[in-house]
Design an enzyme around this catalytic site. Structure first.
Site, PDB file in Angstrom:
ATOM      1  N   ALA A 170      96.228 -22.571  -1.405  1.00 46.25           N
ATOM      2  CA  ALA A 170      96.520 -21.132  -1.371  1.00 46.25           C
ATOM      3  C   ALA A 170      97.062 -20.782   0.005  1.00 46.25           C
ATOM      4  O   ALA A 170      96.313 -20.667   0.973  1.00 46.25           O
ATOM      5  CB  ALA A 170      95.269 -20.320  -1.676  1.00 46.25           C
ATOM      6  N   GLY A 171      98.385 -20.645   0.073  1.00 44.01           N
ATOM      7  CA  GLY A 171      99.028 -20.256   1.325  1.00 44.01           C
ATOM      8  C   GLY A 171      99.605 -18.866   1.180  1.00 44.01           C
ATOM      9  O   GLY A 171      98.899 -17.862   1.247  1.00 44.01           O
ATOM     10  N   SER A 172     100.908 -18.803   0.934  1.00 46.64           N
ATOM     11  CA  SER A 172     101.545 -17.501   0.729  1.00 46.64           C
ATOM     12  C   SER A 172     100.998 -16.814  -0.522  1.00 46.64           C
ATOM     13  O   SER A 172     100.915 -15.588  -0.585  1.00 46.64           O
ATOM     14  CB  SER A 172     103.069 -17.676   0.615  1.00 46.64           C
ATOM     15  OG  SER A 172     103.596 -18.181   1.828  1.00 46.64           O
TER      16      SER A 172
ATOM     17  N   ILE B  67      93.467 -23.092  10.399  1.00 46.53           N
ATOM     18  CA  ILE B  67      92.810 -21.929  10.974  1.00 46.53           C
ATOM     19  C   ILE B  67      92.913 -21.972  12.497  1.00 46.53           C
ATOM     20  O   ILE B  67      92.392 -22.893  13.136  1.00 46.53           O
ATOM     21  CB  ILE B  67      91.331 -21.859  10.538  1.00 46.53           C
ATOM     22  CG1 ILE B  67      91.226 -21.934   9.004  1.00 46.53           C
ATOM     23  CG2 ILE B  67      90.685 -20.601  11.077  1.00 46.53           C
ATOM     24  CD1 ILE B  67      92.056 -20.914   8.264  1.00 46.53           C
TER      25      ILE B  67
ATOM     26  N   GLU C 114     101.666 -16.515   9.744  1.00 48.72           N
ATOM     27  CA  GLU C 114     101.472 -15.108   9.341  1.00 48.72           C
ATOM     28  C   GLU C 114     102.572 -14.622   8.398  1.00 48.72           C
ATOM     29  O   GLU C 114     103.031 -13.496   8.474  1.00 48.72           O
ATOM     30  CB  GLU C 114     101.352 -14.216  10.580  1.00 48.72           C
ATOM     31  CG  GLU C 114     100.122 -14.569  11.401  1.00 48.72           C
ATOM     32  CD  GLU C 114      99.741 -13.518  12.410  1.00 48.72           C
ATOM     33  OE1 GLU C 114     100.019 -12.331  12.180  1.00 48.72           O
ATOM     34  OE2 GLU C 114      99.153 -13.897  13.434  1.00 48.72           O
TER      35      GLU C 114
ATOM     36  N   SER D  29     109.387 -16.889   6.852  1.00 48.38           N
ATOM     37  CA  SER D  29     110.579 -16.032   6.849  1.00 48.38           C
ATOM     38  C   SER D  29     110.929 -15.593   5.433  1.00 48.38           C
ATOM     39  O   SER D  29     111.402 -14.472   5.219  1.00 48.38           O
ATOM     40  CB  SER D  29     111.761 -16.784   7.474  1.00 48.38           C
ATOM     41  OG  SER D  29     111.548 -16.990   8.856  1.00 48.38           O
TER      42      SER D  29
END
Length: 387
Positions: free
Chosen positions: A130-132, A157, A363, A366
């Site tokens: 689970a990223g984006s 993290i 965070e 792009s």
């Protein structure tokens, strides 16, 4: 519209710039090569109040405005982006999440140690699968009497192995997807919180990045941060603000690349004269300078909107997107200007080149930023979009 820094902001910029050159710069190359976290800098930065930049005075912080925070991150990242990332993530993710959504009791208990730098903060959202698409979290939190019990793994993290306070997102009602995620404050000493490994990274190598595991980690019921099942929406709001910091970090890296390139172009001679006399080099420097100025203004605009309490999601994504890609271009051009010398480990521009890539990923990639910007544009029926 005033584009000038206030007197206080200019003093702040000069103070942080001097501190960065005197205290951070000397060890930057060695820390990068050894991937060594800058433990020795933590008390020095704490003495300047850099761990409580946006925390109110009643909790031990300085409560500076958003633009001042961007100035701090840019000036430090111009010397060492790994240290800039440490401050950006500590302030705009962990501490900011507690400040914005924590109860009065949580703010009293956790913000003061974070502001003083006695404890470093980590913010744990990303997982191996689970990223984006963070709504697919597999970390679970279940209620057990007067406690919450957390199980799962978190990946990539920042401050993962050195933090004293973690904000961890977990699914409390997995069948609800994004609407079934809550946030929790977890102290490092909690039984069952394990450091799986510290990552060996391409860039910002002195920044601590770790994978952590939660095995039956028990926290009190009042460690629920924010409303039940509101963690994902709160996390998105925290990320909006965090992107201003990443934009400033990217500007700092790009500015360092331009500074090094300008100096080198004046010194390096070919065909009997400095390469700065050649139009090909001048155009590279001109493009770098123009894009850096534009990126910095986008960061300041997003910070100004945030400070005024106006919508800034699109502005923050634009600043982060443009600044991160400017950093990638500027550091690539810096390598080209330096030629073979820039490819060597002795030259700082190769470090800038490696550090810059994180800004296009961390965070929100792009690609994610372009999705956010497009959604904000299309949301408004008049076609103007939200700022």
């Amino acid at each position: 519209m005033n584009f000038d820094l206030s007197e206080q902001q200019e003093i702040l910029r000069q103070t942080i710039s001097h501190f960065a050159k005197e205290e951070i710069a000397p060890g930057a190359k060695m820390r990068d090569e050894c991937a060594r976290f800058p433990h020795e800098l933590v008390p020095k930065m704490a003495n300047l109040g850099l761990f409580g930049v946006m925390i109110p005075p009643e909790y031990g912080g300085a409560e500076l405005d958003a633009a001042s925070f961007a100035i701090i991150i840019e000036e430090i990242s111009c010397v060492d982006a790994a240290v800039g990332l440490l401050l950006a993530s500590h302030n705009s993710l962990c501490a900011s999440h507690i400040l914005r959504f924590g109860s009065d009791e949580q703010k009293c208990d956790y913000l003061a140690p974070l502001a003083r730098g006695e404890k470093l903060g980590a913010w744990a959202l990303t997982e191996p699968e689970a990223g984006s698409g963070a709504q697919d979290l597999r970390t679970r939190a279940r209620a057990a009497g007067e406690e919450w019990v957390l199980n799962g793994e978190k990946l990539y993290i920042t401050q993962g192995s050195v933090a004293g306070t973690y904000v961890i997102m977990a699914a409390t009602e997995p069948d609800k997807g994004a609407d079934g995620i809550s946030a929790f404050i977890v102290e490092r000493e909690r039984t069952g919180l394990q450091i799986v490994r510290v990552e060996n990274k391409l860039g910002v190598r002195a920044s601590d990045t770790a994978q952590i595991r939660l095995e039956e980690v028990r926290v009190p019921k009042n460690n629920l941060l924010g409303a039940y099942n509101h963690g994902y929406r709160d996390a998105l709001a925290v990320l909006d603000a965090g992107r201003i910091g990443i934009g400033a970090l990217a500007v700092g890296i790009a500015a360092a690349a331009l500074r090094a390139s300008t100096s080198y172009a004046k010194e390096r001679r070919q065909f009997g004269k400095p390469i700065a006399h050649f139009e090909a080099i001048q155009w590279k420097l001109a493009d770098m300078a123009t894009e850096i100025d534009a990126a910095r203004l986008l960061v300041y605009r997003a910070a100004d909107l945030k400070e005024k309490g106006l919508p800034y999601r699109r502005a923050a994504s634009e600043a982060k997107l443009f600044a991160s890609e400017v950093a990638a271009r500027a550091t690539s051009q810096a390598l080209q200007i330096h030629g073979g010398a820039g490819y060597m480990k002795e030259c700082p521009v190769e470090r800038y080149f490696r550090d810059a890539k994180l800004c296009e990923i961390g965070e929100g990639t792009s690609e994610i930023q372009r999705i956010i910007i497009a959604k904000e544009l299309l949301r408004r029926s008049d076609g103007k979009g939200a700022r």
